[in-house]
Design an enzyme around this catalytic site. Structure first.
Site, PDB file in Angstrom:
ATOM      1  N   ASP A  45      40.970  39.029  31.243  1.00  0.00           N
ATOM      2  CA  ASP A  45      40.325  39.707  32.372  1.00  0.00           C
ATOM      3  C   ASP A  45      38.818  39.629  32.186  1.00  0.00           C
ATOM      4  OD1 ASP A  45      42.879  40.333  33.119  1.00  0.00           O
ATOM      5  OD2 ASP A  45      42.781  42.433  32.485  1.00  0.00           O
TER       6      ASP A  45
ATOM      7  N   ASP B  27      51.034  45.217  43.002  1.00  0.00           N
ATOM      8  CA  ASP B  27      50.470  46.221  42.100  1.00  0.00           C
ATOM      9  C   ASP B  27      50.907  47.605  42.560  1.00  0.00           C
ATOM     10  OD1 ASP B  27      49.139  44.111  40.853  1.00  0.00           O
ATOM     11  OD2 ASP B  27      47.396  44.313  42.146  1.00  0.00           O
TER      12      ASP B  27
END
Length: 224
Positions: free
Chosen positions: A7, A126
């Protein structure tokens, strides 16, 4: 299969807790790229792009040249997806763009599938509190994650389900959420959110799910 996660935020590799609090930060890209070179797939997320705070385009391009990546973060149209594939991404991850004004954006899914092909598409679902969260997890919807999976199944090769409630916590992914995803689709099923050990990765694999792991790798809880 274990899928390591990279990330990127502000030009560095980071790990966030529930997408908000920064817990770890690294700037030695070469070290982690070398660590992850043996894996068949690495997940690469541009958090700045996901949160509409700029992008890390050059770093994304550099990592894609060195690792087999599925890339996500701020991909809002077919043109951006195509550009990332040109840079060397093996697959692209579409998430928030698949919801428009509270409704599933089947038109975008169909366009990307028709022009890019299902093989290169991973759709991100998500979930926070049992509902889909979008825009870098800053906006909550009333969409049920499994309804979204079922509607979008014809247009991708894989689903990435992230359990935001446990993301970055290293407390384990709720196994029932994994089982529900397994039952909802026959496409490749990838899960993320608090996975803490190789035993858990192996349990998920036995259920037919691949595991994205970040925090547990970066803290050393899961070794090389």
């Amino acid at each position: 299969m274990l899928i390591p996660s990279i990330d990127i935020m502000g030009g560095k590799i980071v790990q966030l807790v529930q997408g908000e609090k920064k817990a770890l930060e690294f700037d030695d890209f070469d070290y982690w790229i070398n660590r992850f070179a043996e894996y068949p797939l690495v997940q690469l997320i541009d958090l700045d792009a996901a949160m509409s705070g700029g992008n890390n385009h050059e770093l994304i391009a550099m990592v894609c040249k060195r690792l087999p990546c599925q890339v996500g973060g701020g991909i809002r149209n077919r043109e951006r997806a195509f550009k990332l594939l040109e840079l060397g991404a093996k697959r692209v991850i579409l998430g928030s763009a698949l919801l428009t004004e509270g409704k599933i954006n089947l038109a975008l899914a169909q366009e990307c599938s028709g022009q890019l092909g299902n093989k290169v598409l991973t759709f991100a679902i998500d979930s926070r509190g049992g509902k889909v969260s979008i825009k870098g997890w800053t906006e909550q919807t009333q969409i049920d994650p499994l309804d979204m999976v079922r509607a979008l199944e014809p247009y991708c090769s894989a689903f990435l389900y992230t359990h935001i409630d446990t993301e970055g916590s290293m407390t384990g992914l709720p196994i029932e959420a994994a089982r529900q995803l397994r039952r909802a689709t026959s496409k490749q099923r990838i899960v993320a959110g608090g996975i803490r050990s190789m035993e858990e990765v192996n349990e998920l694999e036995s259920l037919g799910l691949d595991a994205v792991v970040g925090m547990s790798i970066y803290t050393g809880a899961i070794g090389k």
